[in-house]
Design a protein around this motif. Sequence first.
Motif, PDB file in Angstrom:
ATOM      1  N   GLY A  37       4.524   5.666   1.789  1.00  0.00           N
ATOM      2  CA  GLY A  37       3.665   6.812   1.571  1.00  0.00           C
ATOM      3  C   GLY A  37       4.426   8.006   1.045  1.00  0.00           C
ATOM      4  N   SER A  38       3.692   8.870   0.369  1.00  0.00           N
ATOM      5  CA  SER A  38       4.293  10.021  -0.293  1.00  0.00           C
ATOM      6  C   SER A  38       3.413  11.247  -0.118  1.00  0.00           C
ATOM      7  CB  SER A  38       4.437   9.690  -1.785  1.00  0.00           C
ATOM      8  OG  SER A  38       4.670  10.860  -2.524  1.00  0.00           O
ATOM      9  N   THR A  39       4.053  12.342   0.216  1.00  0.00           N
ATOM     10  CA  THR A  39       3.356  13.619   0.320  1.00  0.00           C
ATOM     11  C   THR A  39       4.238  14.720  -0.255  1.00  0.00           C
ATOM     12  OG1 THR A  39       2.404  15.244   1.828  1.00  0.00           O
ATOM     13  CG2 THR A  39       4.229  13.952   2.676  1.00  0.00           C
ATOM     14  N   MET A  40       3.601  15.793  -0.678  1.00  0.00           N
ATOM     15  CA  MET A  40       4.385  16.931  -1.166  1.00  0.00           C
ATOM     16  C   MET A  40       4.870  17.783   0.001  1.00  0.00           C
ATOM     17  SD  MET A  40       2.406  17.992  -4.626  1.00  0.00           S
ATOM     18  CE  MET A  40       1.060  16.912  -5.073  1.00  0.00           C
ATOM     19  N   GLY A  41       4.316  17.565   1.188  1.00  0.00           N
ATOM     20  CA  GLY A  41       4.767  18.299   2.371  1.00  0.00           C
ATOM     21  C   GLY A  41       6.034  17.703   2.952  1.00  0.00           C
TER      22      GLY A  41
ATOM     23  N   ILE B 148       0.851  -1.193   0.000  1.00  0.00           N
ATOM     24  CA  ILE B 148       0.000   0.000   0.000  1.00  0.00           C
ATOM     25  C   ILE B 148       0.882   1.237   0.000  1.00  0.00           C
ATOM     26  CG2 ILE B 148      -1.524   1.412   1.452  1.00  0.00           C
ATOM     27  CD1 ILE B 148      -2.997  -1.059   2.277  1.00  0.00           C
ATOM     28  N   SER B 149       0.515   2.201  -0.819  1.00  0.00           N
ATOM     29  CA  SER B 149       1.155   3.521  -0.751  1.00  0.00           C
ATOM     30  C   SER B 149       0.080   4.549  -0.449  1.00  0.00           C
ATOM     31  CB  SER B 149       1.864   3.846  -2.070  1.00  0.00           C
ATOM     32  OG  SER B 149       2.718   4.961  -1.879  1.00  0.00           O
ATOM     33  N   THR B 150       0.292   5.283   0.628  1.00  0.00           N
ATOM     34  CA  THR B 150      -0.756   6.191   1.085  1.00  0.00           C
ATOM     35  C   THR B 150      -0.315   7.651   1.066  1.00  0.00           C
ATOM     36  OG1 THR B 150      -2.276   6.696   2.919  1.00  0.00           O
ATOM     37  CG2 THR B 150      -0.076   5.949   3.545  1.00  0.00           C
ATOM     38  N   PRO B 151      -1.202   8.531   0.672  1.00  0.00           N
ATOM     39  CA  PRO B 151      -0.953   9.955   0.928  1.00  0.00           C
ATOM     40  C   PRO B 151      -1.305  10.237   2.393  1.00  0.00           C
ATOM     41  CG  PRO B 151      -3.079   9.712  -0.124  1.00  0.00           C
ATOM     42  CD  PRO B 151      -2.508   8.319   0.038  1.00  0.00           C
ATOM     43  N   GLU B 152      -1.119  11.463   2.820  1.00  0.00           N
ATOM     44  CA  GLU B 152      -1.568  11.850   4.168  1.00  0.00           C
ATOM     45  C   GLU B 152      -2.604  12.944   4.023  1.00  0.00           C
ATOM     46  OE1 GLU B 152       1.095  11.871   7.643  1.00  0.00           O
ATOM     47  OE2 GLU B 152       0.768  14.039   7.643  1.00  0.00           O
ATOM     48  N   TYR B 153      -3.800  12.645   4.481  1.00  0.00           N
ATOM     49  CA  TYR B 153      -4.879  13.632   4.451  1.00  0.00           C
ATOM     50  C   TYR B 153      -5.229  13.977   5.898  1.00  0.00           C
ATOM     51  CZ  TYR B 153      -5.887  12.673  -0.543  1.00  0.00           C
ATOM     52  OH  TYR B 153      -5.828  12.533  -1.905  1.00  0.00           O
ATOM     53  N   ASN B 154      -4.898  15.189   6.298  1.00  0.00           N
ATOM     54  CA  ASN B 154      -5.184  15.630   7.666  1.00  0.00           C
ATOM     55  C   ASN B 154      -4.665  14.639   8.700  1.00  0.00           C
ATOM     56  OD1 ASN B 154      -6.533  18.062   6.849  1.00  0.00           O
ATOM     57  ND2 ASN B 154      -8.182  16.752   6.128  1.00  0.00           N
ATOM     58  N   GLY B 155      -3.438  14.199   8.464  1.00  0.00           N
ATOM     59  CA  GLY B 155      -2.770  13.332   9.428  1.00  0.00           C
ATOM     60  C   GLY B 155      -3.206  11.882   9.389  1.00  0.00           C
ATOM     61  N   GLN B 156      -4.048  11.542   8.445  1.00  0.00           N
ATOM     62  CA  GLN B 156      -4.596  10.182   8.365  1.00  0.00           C
ATOM     63  C   GLN B 156      -4.414   9.638   6.948  1.00  0.00           C
ATOM     64  OE1 GLN B 156      -6.817   9.095  11.292  1.00  0.00           O
ATOM     65  NE2 GLN B 156      -5.651  10.800  12.140  1.00  0.00           N
ATOM     66  N   ILE B 157      -4.773   8.359   6.772  1.00  0.00           N
ATOM     67  CA  ILE B 157      -4.845   7.833   5.415  1.00  0.00           C
ATOM     68  C   ILE B 157      -6.066   8.441   4.727  1.00  0.00           C
ATOM     69  CG2 ILE B 157      -3.690   5.697   6.053  1.00  0.00           C
ATOM     70  CD1 ILE B 157      -6.439   4.288   5.847  1.00  0.00           C
ATOM     71  N   SER B 158      -6.115   8.302   3.419  1.00  0.00           N
ATOM     72  CA  SER B 158      -7.226   8.901   2.673  1.00  0.00           C
ATOM     73  C   SER B 158      -8.524   8.130   2.927  1.00  0.00           C
ATOM     74  CB  SER B 158      -6.915   8.894   1.175  1.00  0.00           C
ATOM     75  OG  SER B 158      -6.772   7.561   0.713  1.00  0.00           O
ATOM     76  N   GLY B 159      -9.627   8.821   2.731  1.00  0.00           N
ATOM     77  CA  GLY B 159     -10.937   8.179   2.878  1.00  0.00           C
ATOM     78  C   GLY B 159     -11.153   7.052   1.884  1.00  0.00           C
ATOM     79  N   VAL B 160     -10.689   7.223   0.660  1.00  0.00           N
ATOM     80  CA  VAL B 160     -10.905   6.178  -0.353  1.00  0.00           C
ATOM     81  C   VAL B 160     -10.178   4.890   0.032  1.00  0.00           C
ATOM     82  CG1 VAL B 160     -11.457   7.640  -2.322  1.00  0.00           C
ATOM     83  CG2 VAL B 160      -9.071   7.083  -1.859  1.00  0.00           C
ATOM     84  N   LEU B 161      -8.994   5.036   0.609  1.00  0.00           N
ATOM     85  CA  LEU B 161      -8.237   3.842   1.024  1.00  0.00           C
ATOM     86  C   LEU B 161      -8.936   3.153   2.199  1.00  0.00           C
ATOM     87  CD1 LEU B 161      -5.762   2.008   0.878  1.00  0.00           C
ATOM     88  CD2 LEU B 161      -4.511   3.675   2.269  1.00  0.00           C
ATOM     89  N   LYS B 162      -9.335   3.928   3.186  1.00  0.00           N
ATOM     90  CA  LYS B 162     -10.022   3.344   4.352  1.00  0.00           C
ATOM     91  C   LYS B 162     -11.309   2.654   3.913  1.00  0.00           C
ATOM     92  CE  LYS B 162     -10.949   2.940   8.885  1.00  0.00           C
ATOM     93  NZ  LYS B 162     -12.349   2.609   8.975  1.00  0.00           N
ATOM     94  N   ASN B 163     -12.029   3.302   3.015  1.00  0.00           N
ATOM     95  CA  ASN B 163     -13.299   2.739   2.535  1.00  0.00           C
ATOM     96  C   ASN B 163     -13.075   1.392   1.821  1.00  0.00           C
ATOM     97  OD1 ASN B 163     -16.222   3.046   1.883  1.00  0.00           O
ATOM     98  ND2 ASN B 163     -15.429   3.103  -0.208  1.00  0.00           N
ATOM     99  N   ALA B 164     -12.071   1.352   0.954  1.00  0.00           N
ATOM    100  CA  ALA B 164     -11.794   0.105   0.219  1.00  0.00           C
ATOM    101  C   ALA B 164     -11.401  -1.009   1.188  1.00  0.00           C
ATOM    102  CB  ALA B 164     -10.681   0.345  -0.808  1.00  0.00           C
TER     103      ALA B 164
END
Length: 181
Positions: free
Chosen positions: A111-115, A73-89
């Motif tokens: 995981g990868s972020t631009m921040g 799994i490769s995850t972005p960070e959305y508000n300090g968490q994994i993305s909603g689409v990943l959690k949903n799947a």
Amino acid sequence: MTKHIVGISGSLRKGSHNTLLLQQAQQFLPKDYQFTLADISQIPLYNQDDESNLPAAVEQFAALCRSADGFLISTPEYNGQISGVLKNALDWVSRPIVQTPLALKPIAIMGSTMGMGGTARAQINLRNLLFALNMDPVNRPEFQLSQAHLKFDESGAFTDPNGLKILQQLIENLAVKVGQR
Ligand SMILES: Cc1cc2nc3c(=O)[nH]c(=O)nc-3n(C[C@H](O)[C@H](O)[C@H](O)COP(=O)(O)O)c2cc1C
């Protein structure tokens, strides 16, 4: 015997760095390992009412997960968490109705972020989720890519030499764990 690794990106964005990393990571798998990048873009929001008539995209994703010997799994960070689409799947394929195809299987995460944070918080969040899913995570190395937009070339290739070494080690560790099952 051929082993099958399923990759899941937590970003649906065209040109997603997380998706690009998954595509590149497969080069480090042993030659006899098969790799499939899952498409989670059509999976609807989880609704327990739909378990009696599973959406086609969920059936397909669950079948893919059942065929997997291991996951990446490769995850972005959305508000300090994994993305909603990943959690949903992952919620969908955690359910007995699809034979909980994740349980006990090896998994590596990155995981990868631009921040600047490199998805450190999202990966802690994801590790907690893997515990709930009763998966078998690769613990080291930790691959956390920050400032991703500076580390890919125009063709979409990840070019950071040190990052590539860590990525290779992560994938090799996953392959060893999968091979031991
Ligand atoms: C809703 C939202 C929240 C975000 N929150 C964070 C965050 O908490 N920390 C962080 O480093 N980046 C955050 N980002 C930036 C994403 O991690 C960044 O865009 C990432 O590169 C997306 O991955 P991708 O290139 O695979 O699409 C956020 C982006 C969005 C859309």
